[in-house]
Scaffold this active site. Structure first.
Site, PDB file in Angstrom:
ATOM      1  N   ALA A 132       0.860  -1.192   0.000  1.00 53.52           N
ATOM      2  CA  ALA A 132       0.000   0.000   0.000  1.00 53.52           C
ATOM      3  C   ALA A 132       0.890   1.234   0.000  1.00 53.52           C
ATOM      4  O   ALA A 132       1.919   1.263   0.685  1.00 53.52           O
ATOM      5  CB  ALA A 132      -0.914   0.009   1.219  1.00 53.52           C
ATOM      6  N   GLU A 133       0.499   2.250  -0.750  1.00 53.27           N
ATOM      7  CA  GLU A 133       1.340   3.439  -0.969  1.00 53.27           C
ATOM      8  C   GLU A 133       1.713   4.161   0.318  1.00 53.27           C
ATOM      9  O   GLU A 133       2.677   4.911   0.352  1.00 53.27           O
ATOM     10  CB  GLU A 133       0.627   4.449  -1.881  1.00 53.27           C
ATOM     11  CG  GLU A 133       0.410   4.006  -3.295  1.00 53.27           C
ATOM     12  CD  GLU A 133      -0.986   3.448  -3.477  1.00 53.27           C
ATOM     13  OE1 GLU A 133      -1.309   2.409  -2.852  1.00 53.27           O
ATOM     14  OE2 GLU A 133      -1.765   4.031  -4.235  1.00 53.27           O
TER      15      GLU A 133
END
Lengths: 218, 217
Positions: free
Chosen positions: B48-49
Protein backbone atom coordinates in the site's frame (compact mmCIF):
# COMPACT_ATOMS: atom_id res chain seq x y z
CA UNK A 1 21.45 18.56 28.99
CA UNK A 2 19.49 18.31 25.80
CA UNK A 3 15.78 18.36 26.49
CA UNK A 4 13.38 19.06 23.63
CA UNK A 5 10.21 18.61 25.64
CA UNK A 6 7.90 21.60 25.97
CA UNK A 7 5.08 21.58 28.49
CA UNK A 8 2.28 23.44 26.75
CA UNK A 9 0.80 23.63 23.28
CA UNK A 10 1.35 27.38 23.19
CA UNK A 11 5.04 26.80 23.87
CA UNK A 12 5.17 24.16 21.14
CA UNK A 13 3.68 26.54 18.57
CA UNK A 14 5.49 29.70 19.66
CA UNK A 15 7.17 31.79 16.98
CA UNK A 16 5.52 30.35 13.86
CA UNK A 17 5.60 33.34 11.50
CA UNK A 18 3.02 34.54 8.98
CA UNK A 19 3.83 33.19 5.53
CA UNK A 20 5.43 29.99 6.84
CA UNK A 21 5.49 26.74 4.86
CA UNK A 22 3.90 24.10 7.09
CA UNK A 23 4.55 20.42 6.41
CA UNK A 24 1.70 18.41 7.92
CA UNK A 25 2.28 14.66 8.25
CA UNK A 26 -0.38 11.96 8.27
CA UNK A 27 -2.28 9.62 5.98
CA UNK A 28 -5.42 8.23 7.59
CA UNK A 29 -3.25 7.72 10.68
CA UNK A 30 -0.32 9.67 12.05
CA UNK A 31 -1.78 13.18 11.78
CA UNK A 32 -0.77 15.38 14.76
CA UNK A 33 -4.29 16.68 15.32
CA UNK A 34 -3.58 18.38 18.64
CA UNK A 35 -0.81 20.46 17.02
CA UNK A 36 -3.06 21.44 14.10
CA UNK A 37 -5.56 22.81 16.61
CA UNK A 38 -2.60 24.61 18.21
CA UNK A 39 -1.60 26.18 14.90
CA UNK A 40 -5.13 27.53 14.41
CA UNK A 41 -5.06 28.88 17.95
CA UNK A 42 -1.59 30.39 17.47
CA UNK A 43 -2.92 32.50 14.59
CA UNK A 44 -0.15 32.53 11.96
CA UNK A 45 -1.61 33.42 8.56
CA UNK A 46 -0.78 33.39 4.81
CA UNK A 47 0.50 29.86 5.31
CA UNK A 48 1.50 27.37 2.64
CA UNK A 49 0.23 23.96 3.72
CA UNK A 50 1.93 20.82 2.40
CA UNK A 51 -0.05 17.67 3.11
CA UNK A 52 -0.89 14.39 1.38
CA UNK A 53 -4.44 15.39 0.47
CA UNK A 54 -6.84 18.28 0.97
CA UNK A 55 -9.03 16.56 3.52
CA UNK A 56 -12.79 16.35 3.79
CA UNK A 57 -15.56 18.44 5.34
CA UNK A 58 -14.35 17.98 8.87
CA UNK A 59 -11.16 16.92 10.59
CA UNK A 60 -7.92 18.76 11.25
CA UNK A 61 -7.06 19.70 7.65
CA UNK A 62 -10.57 21.00 6.95
CA UNK A 63 -10.49 22.99 10.22
CA UNK A 64 -7.15 24.56 9.33
CA UNK A 65 -8.32 25.49 5.82
CA UNK A 66 -11.66 26.80 7.12
CA UNK A 67 -9.76 29.07 9.53
CA UNK A 68 -8.77 31.12 6.47
CA UNK A 69 -5.08 31.12 7.40
CA UNK A 70 -3.90 29.01 4.47
CA UNK A 71 -3.06 30.85 1.26
CA UNK A 72 -1.68 27.93 -0.72
CA UNK A 73 -2.20 24.19 -0.56
CA UNK A 74 0.30 21.71 -2.00
CA UNK A 75 -1.04 18.14 -2.05
CA UNK A 76 -1.69 15.09 -4.26
CA UNK A 77 -5.46 15.41 -4.54
CA UNK A 78 -8.43 17.47 -3.45
CA UNK A 79 -11.99 16.20 -3.28
CA UNK A 80 -14.30 18.65 -5.06
CA UNK A 81 -16.82 18.26 -2.22
CA UNK A 82 -14.58 19.35 0.65
CA UNK A 83 -13.54 22.56 2.37
CA UNK A 84 -10.41 22.66 0.18
CA UNK A 85 -12.37 21.98 -3.03
CA UNK A 86 -14.86 24.75 -2.33
CA UNK A 87 -12.22 27.30 -1.27
CA UNK A 88 -10.26 26.61 -4.45
CA UNK A 89 -13.29 26.83 -6.74
CA UNK A 90 -14.29 30.11 -5.10
CA UNK A 91 -10.82 31.49 -5.84
CA UNK A 92 -9.84 31.68 -2.18
CA UNK A 93 -7.03 29.11 -2.21
CA UNK A 94 -3.99 28.59 -4.42
CA UNK A 95 -3.56 24.93 -5.26
CA UNK A 96 -0.58 22.95 -6.47
CA UNK A 97 -1.40 19.32 -7.25
CA UNK A 98 1.62 17.02 -7.14
CA UNK A 99 1.68 13.27 -7.84
CA UNK A 100 1.95 11.58 -4.47
CA UNK A 101 5.33 9.93 -5.06
CA UNK A 102 6.75 13.16 -6.44
CA UNK A 103 5.39 14.97 -3.37
CA UNK A 104 7.10 12.52 -1.02
CA UNK A 105 10.34 12.67 -3.03
CA UNK A 106 10.34 16.49 -3.17
CA UNK A 107 10.03 16.52 0.63
CA UNK A 108 12.73 13.87 0.97
CA UNK A 109 14.96 15.86 -1.41
CA UNK A 110 14.58 18.96 0.77
CA UNK A 111 15.75 17.02 3.81
CA UNK A 112 18.60 15.43 1.87
CA UNK A 113 20.00 18.58 0.23
CA UNK A 114 19.03 17.50 -3.30
CA UNK A 115 18.58 20.71 -5.31
CA UNK A 116 16.36 19.16 -8.01
CA UNK A 117 15.67 15.82 -9.64
CA UNK A 118 14.22 14.38 -12.84
CA UNK A 119 11.45 11.78 -12.75
CA UNK A 120 9.33 10.09 -15.43
CA UNK A 121 6.27 10.54 -13.18
CA UNK A 122 3.81 12.95 -14.84
CA UNK A 123 6.30 13.82 -17.63
CA UNK A 124 3.78 12.91 -20.36
CA UNK A 125 0.78 14.51 -18.68
CA UNK A 126 -1.02 17.82 -18.37
CA UNK A 127 0.93 18.47 -15.17
CA UNK A 128 4.11 18.86 -17.25
CA UNK A 129 2.72 21.63 -19.47
CA UNK A 130 5.04 24.65 -19.60
CA UNK A 131 7.66 22.92 -17.47
CA UNK A 132 11.17 21.63 -18.09
CA UNK A 133 11.37 18.07 -19.38
CA UNK A 134 14.33 16.11 -20.65
CA UNK A 135 14.83 12.66 -22.16
CA UNK A 136 17.16 10.67 -19.90
CA UNK A 137 18.16 7.11 -20.85
CA UNK A 138 15.35 7.07 -23.39
CA UNK A 139 12.63 8.17 -20.97
CA UNK A 140 10.89 11.50 -20.89
CA UNK A 141 11.42 13.05 -17.45
CA UNK A 142 10.13 16.08 -15.60
CA UNK A 143 12.27 18.42 -13.49
CA UNK A 144 11.11 18.68 -9.89
CA UNK A 145 12.33 20.88 -7.03
CA UNK A 146 12.47 20.18 -3.30
CA UNK A 147 9.80 21.36 -0.87
CA UNK A 148 11.39 22.88 2.22
CA UNK A 149 9.31 23.51 5.31
CA UNK A 150 9.67 26.24 7.87
CA UNK A 151 7.73 24.04 10.26
CA UNK A 152 6.79 20.35 10.26
CA UNK A 153 3.95 19.07 12.43
CA UNK A 154 4.81 15.51 13.39
CA UNK A 155 3.04 12.64 15.15
CA UNK A 156 4.91 10.03 17.16
CA UNK A 157 4.12 6.98 19.25
CA UNK A 158 7.16 7.33 21.54
CA UNK A 159 9.71 10.10 22.08
CA UNK A 160 12.71 10.62 24.35
CA UNK A 161 14.23 13.94 25.43
CA UNK A 162 16.64 14.01 22.49
CA UNK A 163 13.63 13.82 20.17
CA UNK A 164 14.25 10.25 18.98
CA UNK A 165 10.92 8.95 17.73
CA UNK A 166 9.04 5.81 16.88
CA UNK A 167 5.87 5.84 14.82
CA UNK A 168 3.20 3.19 15.17
CA UNK A 169 2.51 0.93 12.20
CA UNK A 170 1.29 2.83 9.11
CA UNK A 171 1.14 6.07 11.13
CA UNK A 172 4.80 6.48 10.09
CA UNK A 173 3.98 7.71 6.53
CA UNK A 174 5.21 11.29 6.01
CA UNK A 175 6.47 11.82 9.58
CA UNK A 176 10.18 10.93 9.19
CA UNK A 177 10.68 12.77 5.88
CA UNK A 178 8.78 15.89 6.93
CA UNK A 179 10.78 16.13 10.16
CA UNK A 180 13.97 16.12 8.06
CA UNK A 181 12.68 18.70 5.56
CA UNK A 182 11.71 21.47 7.99
CA UNK A 183 13.72 24.01 9.93
CA UNK A 184 11.59 23.30 12.97
CA UNK A 185 9.95 19.92 13.53
CA UNK A 186 7.33 20.04 16.27
CA UNK A 187 6.22 16.64 17.55
CA UNK A 188 3.20 15.43 19.45
CA UNK A 189 3.93 12.08 21.05
CA UNK A 190 1.57 9.61 22.67
CA UNK A 191 4.27 8.28 24.98
CA UNK A 192 7.36 9.69 26.66
CA UNK A 193 10.22 7.28 27.30
CA UNK A 194 13.62 7.73 29.00
CA UNK A 195 16.67 8.39 26.87
CA UNK A 196 18.00 5.02 25.74
CA UNK A 197 14.68 3.22 26.09
CA UNK A 198 14.13 3.07 22.33
CA UNK A 199 16.39 0.39 20.89
CA UNK A 200 18.86 2.43 18.78
CA UNK A 201 18.23 0.29 15.70
CA UNK A 202 14.50 0.92 16.10
CA UNK A 203 14.55 4.73 16.07
CA UNK A 204 12.35 5.71 13.08
CA UNK A 205 13.09 9.44 13.18
CA UNK A 206 16.40 10.43 14.77
CA UNK A 207 16.28 13.20 17.32
CA UNK A 208 18.67 15.38 15.33
CA UNK A 209 15.73 16.12 12.99
CA UNK A 210 13.43 17.19 15.82
CA UNK A 211 13.30 20.54 17.64
CA UNK A 212 10.31 20.43 20.01
CA UNK A 213 8.29 17.60 21.55
CA UNK A 214 4.95 17.84 23.34
CA UNK A 215 3.47 14.93 25.27
CA UNK A 216 -0.13 14.41 24.15
CA UNK A 217 -1.42 11.22 25.80
CA UNK A 218 -3.69 9.32 23.38
CA UNK B 1 -24.95 -15.96 -25.61
CA UNK B 2 -22.34 -14.73 -23.15
CA UNK B 3 -22.32 -13.24 -19.70
CA UNK B 4 -19.96 -10.35 -18.86
CA UNK B 5 -17.97 -10.73 -15.66
CA UNK B 6 -19.04 -8.61 -12.73
CA UNK B 7 -16.43 -6.56 -10.85
CA UNK B 8 -15.58 -9.47 -8.55
CA UNK B 9 -15.34 -11.71 -11.58
CA UNK B 10 -12.73 -9.41 -13.13
CA UNK B 11 -10.82 -9.34 -9.84
CA UNK B 12 -10.91 -13.15 -9.59
CA UNK B 13 -9.71 -13.50 -13.21
CA UNK B 14 -6.73 -11.25 -12.46
CA UNK B 15 -5.92 -13.16 -9.26
CA UNK B 16 -5.57 -16.38 -11.30
CA UNK B 17 -2.64 -14.84 -13.18
CA UNK B 18 -0.61 -13.63 -10.17
CA UNK B 19 2.04 -16.19 -9.23
CA UNK B 20 3.49 -16.86 -5.82
CA UNK B 21 6.32 -14.54 -4.87
CA UNK B 22 5.18 -11.42 -6.70
CA UNK B 23 5.18 -8.01 -4.96
CA UNK B 24 1.97 -6.29 -6.02
CA UNK B 25 0.20 -2.94 -5.61
CA UNK B 26 -3.56 -2.83 -6.14
CA UNK B 27 -5.26 0.45 -7.04
CA UNK B 28 -8.63 1.73 -5.86
CA UNK B 29 -11.79 0.21 -7.39
CA UNK B 30 -11.91 -3.22 -9.04
CA UNK B 31 -8.19 -3.90 -8.34
CA UNK B 32 -8.64 -3.64 -4.54
CA UNK B 33 -10.75 -6.81 -4.67
CA UNK B 34 -8.02 -8.89 -6.35
CA UNK B 35 -6.31 -9.89 -3.08
CA UNK B 36 -9.54 -11.55 -1.85
CA UNK B 37 -9.18 -14.09 -4.66
CA UNK B 38 -5.54 -15.01 -4.11
CA UNK B 39 -5.57 -18.24 -2.08
CA UNK B 40 -4.03 -17.82 1.38
CA UNK B 41 -1.38 -20.48 0.74
CA UNK B 42 -0.07 -18.63 -2.32
CA UNK B 43 2.40 -16.10 -0.89
CA UNK B 44 1.84 -12.86 -2.78
CA UNK B 45 3.03 -9.69 -1.01
CA UNK B 46 0.69 -6.72 -1.35
CA UNK B 47 1.91 -3.12 -1.03
CA UNK B 48 0.00 0.00 0.00
CA UNK B 49 1.34 3.44 -0.97
CA UNK B 50 1.20 4.68 2.61
CA UNK B 51 4.08 2.41 3.53
CA UNK B 52 2.62 -1.04 4.16
CA UNK B 53 4.35 -4.14 2.81
CA UNK B 54 2.35 -7.34 3.28
CA UNK B 55 -1.32 -6.36 3.57
CA UNK B 56 -3.44 -9.10 5.12
CA UNK B 57 -7.21 -9.60 5.09
CA UNK B 58 -9.62 -7.00 6.50
CA UNK B 59 -9.90 -7.21 10.30
CA UNK B 60 -12.99 -8.21 12.28
CA UNK B 61 -14.51 -5.06 13.85
CA UNK B 62 -13.15 -6.00 17.29
CA UNK B 63 -9.61 -6.33 15.88
CA UNK B 64 -9.39 -2.91 14.20
CA UNK B 65 -6.03 -1.20 14.73
CA UNK B 66 -6.49 2.55 14.17
CA UNK B 67 -2.80 2.90 13.26
CA UNK B 68 -3.02 0.45 10.38
CA UNK B 69 -4.76 1.56 7.17
CA UNK B 70 -4.30 1.07 3.43
CA UNK B 71 -4.03 3.70 0.70
CA UNK B 72 -7.83 4.01 0.64
CA UNK B 73 -7.73 4.65 4.41
CA UNK B 74 -9.54 1.36 5.08
CA UNK B 75 -8.56 -0.67 8.14
CA UNK B 76 -6.37 -3.62 7.26
CA UNK B 77 -4.20 -6.24 8.90
CA UNK B 78 -0.54 -7.02 8.35
CA UNK B 79 0.58 -10.48 7.29
CA UNK B 80 3.27 -12.24 9.29
CA UNK B 81 6.50 -11.06 7.67
CA UNK B 82 5.06 -7.67 6.77
CA UNK B 83 6.88 -4.38 7.25
CA UNK B 84 6.34 -0.63 7.40
CA UNK B 85 8.35 2.03 5.59
CA UNK B 86 7.97 5.81 5.39
CA UNK B 87 6.20 7.52 2.50
CA UNK B 88 9.27 8.33 0.41
CA UNK B 89 10.51 4.74 0.66
CA UNK B 90 7.02 3.50 -0.10
CA UNK B 91 6.98 5.52 -3.32
CA UNK B 92 10.57 4.48 -4.01
CA UNK B 93 9.06 0.98 -4.12
CA UNK B 94 6.57 2.21 -6.71
CA UNK B 95 8.88 4.44 -8.74
CA UNK B 96 12.08 2.44 -8.41
CA UNK B 97 10.89 -0.65 -10.26
CA UNK B 98 10.44 -2.85 -7.18
CA UNK B 99 6.84 -3.87 -7.81
CA UNK B 100 6.41 -6.96 -9.99
CA UNK B 101 2.92 -5.77 -10.76
CA UNK B 102 0.58 -2.85 -10.30
CA UNK B 103 -3.11 -3.20 -11.15
CA UNK B 104 -4.97 0.07 -11.72
CA UNK B 105 -8.48 0.98 -12.70
CA UNK B 106 -8.84 3.24 -15.74
CA UNK B 107 -11.26 5.23 -17.87
CA UNK B 108 -9.43 4.32 -21.09
CA UNK B 109 -6.44 2.39 -22.42
CA UNK B 110 -5.02 2.88 -25.91
CA UNK B 111 -3.36 0.37 -28.23
CA UNK B 112 0.11 1.77 -27.55
CA UNK B 113 -0.38 1.25 -23.81
CA UNK B 114 -1.38 4.77 -22.75
CA UNK B 115 -3.57 4.90 -19.66
CA UNK B 116 -6.08 7.60 -18.70
CA UNK B 117 -7.43 7.18 -15.18
CA UNK B 118 -7.40 10.48 -13.29
CA UNK B 119 -9.55 13.06 -15.09
CA UNK B 120 -12.41 13.00 -17.56
CA UNK B 121 -11.49 16.36 -19.03
CA UNK B 122 -8.49 18.70 -19.06
CA UNK B 123 -10.81 21.36 -17.64
CA UNK B 124 -11.88 19.52 -14.50
CA UNK B 125 -11.92 22.22 -11.85
CA UNK B 126 -10.29 20.16 -9.11
CA UNK B 127 -7.53 17.75 -10.00
CA UNK B 128 -7.33 14.39 -8.26
CA UNK B 129 -3.99 12.82 -9.08
CA UNK B 130 -3.02 10.77 -6.01
CA UNK B 131 -0.34 8.15 -6.64
CA UNK B 132 -1.43 6.68 -9.98
CA UNK B 133 1.15 8.54 -12.09
CA UNK B 134 3.97 7.22 -9.91
CA UNK B 135 2.71 3.64 -9.96
CA UNK B 136 2.04 3.69 -13.70
CA UNK B 137 5.58 4.65 -14.69
CA UNK B 138 7.40 2.70 -11.99
CA UNK B 139 6.03 -0.83 -11.72
CA UNK B 140 7.69 -3.64 -13.70
CA UNK B 141 4.27 -4.49 -15.16
CA UNK B 142 1.08 -2.49 -15.29
CA UNK B 143 -2.22 -4.27 -15.74
CA UNK B 144 -5.53 -2.45 -15.98
CA UNK B 145 -8.89 -3.66 -14.65
CA UNK B 146 -11.97 -1.95 -16.03
CA UNK B 147 -15.29 -2.42 -17.77
CA UNK B 148 -14.90 -2.84 -21.53
CA UNK B 149 -17.51 -0.20 -22.35
CA UNK B 150 -18.91 2.87 -20.63
CA UNK B 151 -22.09 2.41 -18.66
CA UNK B 152 -24.77 4.50 -20.40
CA UNK B 153 -23.54 4.92 -23.97
CA UNK B 154 -21.63 1.69 -24.37
CA UNK B 155 -18.59 3.59 -25.68
CA UNK B 156 -15.46 1.49 -25.97
CA UNK B 157 -12.80 2.15 -23.37
CA UNK B 158 -10.30 0.17 -25.42
CA UNK B 159 -9.13 2.93 -27.77
CA UNK B 160 -6.85 3.65 -30.70
CA UNK B 161 -6.00 6.88 -28.87
CA UNK B 162 -7.15 7.92 -25.40
CA UNK B 163 -9.57 10.85 -25.38
CA UNK B 164 -9.13 11.63 -21.66
CA UNK B 165 -6.03 13.24 -20.09
CA UNK B 166 -3.22 10.70 -19.76
CA UNK B 167 -1.85 9.26 -16.55
CA UNK B 168 1.19 7.84 -18.38
CA UNK B 169 2.24 6.91 -21.91
CA UNK B 170 3.03 3.45 -23.23
CA UNK B 171 3.03 1.61 -19.91
CA UNK B 172 0.05 -0.80 -19.91
CA UNK B 173 0.98 -4.43 -20.55
CA UNK B 174 -2.41 -6.11 -20.18
CA UNK B 175 -6.07 -5.17 -19.77
CA UNK B 176 -8.69 -7.26 -17.95
CA UNK B 177 -12.26 -6.25 -18.78
CA UNK B 178 -15.65 -7.77 -18.13
CA UNK B 179 -15.45 -9.27 -21.63
CA UNK B 180 -11.84 -10.18 -22.34
CA UNK B 181 -8.16 -10.18 -21.49
CA UNK B 182 -6.07 -8.15 -23.94
CA UNK B 183 -2.30 -7.91 -24.20
CA UNK B 184 -0.80 -4.63 -25.37
CA UNK B 185 1.81 -5.51 -28.01
CA UNK B 186 3.82 -3.50 -30.55
CA UNK B 187 1.23 -4.63 -33.13
CA UNK B 188 -1.74 -3.56 -30.98
CA UNK B 189 -4.25 -5.31 -28.70
CA UNK B 190 -4.02 -9.10 -28.82
CA UNK B 191 -6.97 -11.07 -27.45
CA UNK B 192 -5.67 -13.52 -24.85
CA UNK B 193 -8.98 -14.64 -23.40
CA UNK B 194 -12.71 -13.95 -23.72
CA UNK B 195 -15.72 -14.77 -21.55
CA UNK B 196 -17.41 -17.98 -22.51
CA UNK B 197 -19.77 -17.68 -25.47
CA UNK B 198 -18.30 -14.41 -26.79
CA UNK B 199 -16.90 -14.49 -30.33
CA UNK B 200 -13.93 -12.50 -31.59
CA UNK B 201 -16.25 -10.68 -34.01
CA UNK B 202 -18.69 -9.71 -31.26
CA UNK B 203 -15.80 -8.47 -29.11
CA UNK B 204 -14.43 -6.41 -32.01
CA UNK B 205 -17.87 -4.87 -32.52
CA UNK B 206 -17.72 -3.57 -28.93
CA UNK B 207 -14.16 -2.27 -29.28
CA UNK B 208 -12.95 0.91 -30.95
CA UNK B 209 -9.35 -0.26 -31.39
CA UNK B 210 -8.59 -2.99 -33.91
CA UNK B 211 -8.10 -6.33 -32.17
CA UNK B 212 -5.69 -9.09 -33.13
CA UNK B 213 -6.57 -12.77 -32.64
CA UNK B 214 -4.41 -14.47 -30.03
CA UNK B 215 -2.74 -17.82 -30.71
CA UNK B 216 -5.60 -19.81 -29.21
CA UNK B 217 -8.37 -17.82 -30.91
Amino acid sequence: MIDKFVSTRAEAMAGIADGSVILLAGFGAGTPEYLVAGLIEQGAKDLTLVVNAGGRDDGPIADLLASGRVKKLICSFVRPASVAGRLYQAGNLDLEIVPQGTLAERIRAAGAGVQAFYTPTAADTLLAEGRETRVIAGRNCLLEYPIHGDVALIDAWEADRWGNLTHRDSARNYNPIMAMAAKMAIVQTAHVVPLGAIEPANVHTAGVFVQRVLHVPG
Amino acid sequence: MFKPLDRNGIAARIARDIPEGWFVNLGIGIPTGVSDFVPEDREVIFHAENGVIGIGPAPAPKDINPYLVNAGVQHITLRTGGAFVHHADSFAIARGGHLDLCVLGAFEVSENGDIANWARSPDEPVKQVGGAMDLAVGAKRLWVAMEHNTKGGGESRIRRVCSYPLTAKGVVRRVYTDLAVLDVTPAGFVVVDMVEGLTFEALQERTEATLIRGASR
